[in-house]
Design an enzyme around this catalytic site. Sequence first.
Site, PDB file in Angstrom:
ATOM      1  N   LEU A 136       0.860  -1.176   0.000  1.00  0.00           N
ATOM      2  CA  LEU A 136       0.000   0.000   0.000  1.00  0.00           C
ATOM      3  C   LEU A 136       0.898   1.229   0.000  1.00  0.00           C
ATOM      4  CD1 LEU A 136      -2.677  -0.988   2.691  1.00  0.00           C
ATOM      5  CD2 LEU A 136      -2.899  -1.134   0.201  1.00  0.00           C
ATOM      6  N   ASP A 137       0.502   2.261  -0.744  1.00  0.00           N
ATOM      7  CA  ASP A 137       1.263   3.498  -0.753  1.00  0.00           C
ATOM      8  C   ASP A 137       1.330   4.084   0.658  1.00  0.00           C
ATOM      9  OD1 ASP A 137       1.728   3.352  -3.477  1.00  0.00           O
ATOM     10  OD2 ASP A 137      -0.082   4.481  -3.977  1.00  0.00           O
ATOM     11  N   GLN A 138       2.291   4.956   0.876  1.00  0.00           N
ATOM     12  CA  GLN A 138       2.573   5.452   2.223  1.00  0.00           C
ATOM     13  C   GLN A 138       1.352   6.083   2.883  1.00  0.00           C
ATOM     14  OE1 GLN A 138       6.240   7.560   2.519  1.00  0.00           O
ATOM     15  NE2 GLN A 138       5.844   8.404   4.527  1.00  0.00           N
ATOM     16  N   ARG A 236      -5.231   5.321  -8.572  1.00  0.00           N
ATOM     17  CA  ARG A 236      -4.986   6.757  -8.624  1.00  0.00           C
ATOM     18  C   ARG A 236      -4.962   7.256 -10.070  1.00  0.00           C
ATOM     19  NH1 ARG A 236       0.286   7.121  -4.868  1.00  0.00           N
ATOM     20  NH2 ARG A 236      -0.020   9.382  -5.106  1.00  0.00           N
TER      21      ARG A 236
END
Length: 296
Positions: A136-138, A236
């Site tokens: 997962l992105d930050q 995104r």
Amino acid sequence: MQWSYTIPLPDTQPAMPLRALLSAWVLPSHLIHDLRINRRVLVDGQYRSMNQLVSGGETVQLRFVPSDFKEPFPAVEPDSAATVSVLYETADLLVINKTRGSKTHPNLPWERGTTLNHVAAYLGPDQPGPYILSRLDQETTGALLMTKTPAVVPIMVRYIAQKQVQRTYLAWVQGTLTGQGTFSDPIGRDPHDKRKRLVNGPHAQSAITHYEVLDHQPQATLVKLWLETGRTHQLRVHLAHAGHPLIGDPLYAAPSHSRLRLHCWQLRFPQPFTLDSPETTVTAPLPLDFANFRLD
């Protein structure tokens, strides 16, 4: 160190050759080969050749050793386990609720402070893991799947490749999106920014994202999203290309004081060493500032 499994076969399981059973458990051929030549697969405590039948009611025993795996012991320095929120745990699998602002994994061997470092501390020095299966992105929160032993890593990786691991996200996006549908534009690299991805960019690959609108606020929409593919920044990029970027997205949306509201809400996956068993579903509770969101 070694990893042993004792697996009772359900009475209803039809008879099949031992090799076929191991393949149906999606064990890679090189592991089946290692188990065979080293006689580390037994049926009811006795060695049985790969062509012999195994039947429901019998018990299969497997034993794995570090040399079976390319990287049996990940180089992850333990850090504080205080932020680790466990959603689901077995002897093999771990799903945690990742917090916002935490990187999933270190980029350098000595780096600390990432989710993987925290989970290493949670598991303790006697565990060889964790082994990460999803990322997962930050700034993304929610369910993150890992294994605690190397033996089930290739199995779960194959489940992911075969699209048997379903990830469902919730997100707040800009504007008013309606109904439900699918984004299917291929995603490649952005030639002007190496951090970003771009619809129909260079080296584009197939990317499929399904969505369903759940709620509206002024100038914002809550959507449920689920993936058929796992391209970098897929959600995104697809949403930004559709004119509804994620609110607070630092790369694909206009500058904002809002934080990113993207949450991996649910994971659904089969268990290793099973056939036709019910899938496991794990749900990650929403962060408070997500559930009570209002656009600034």
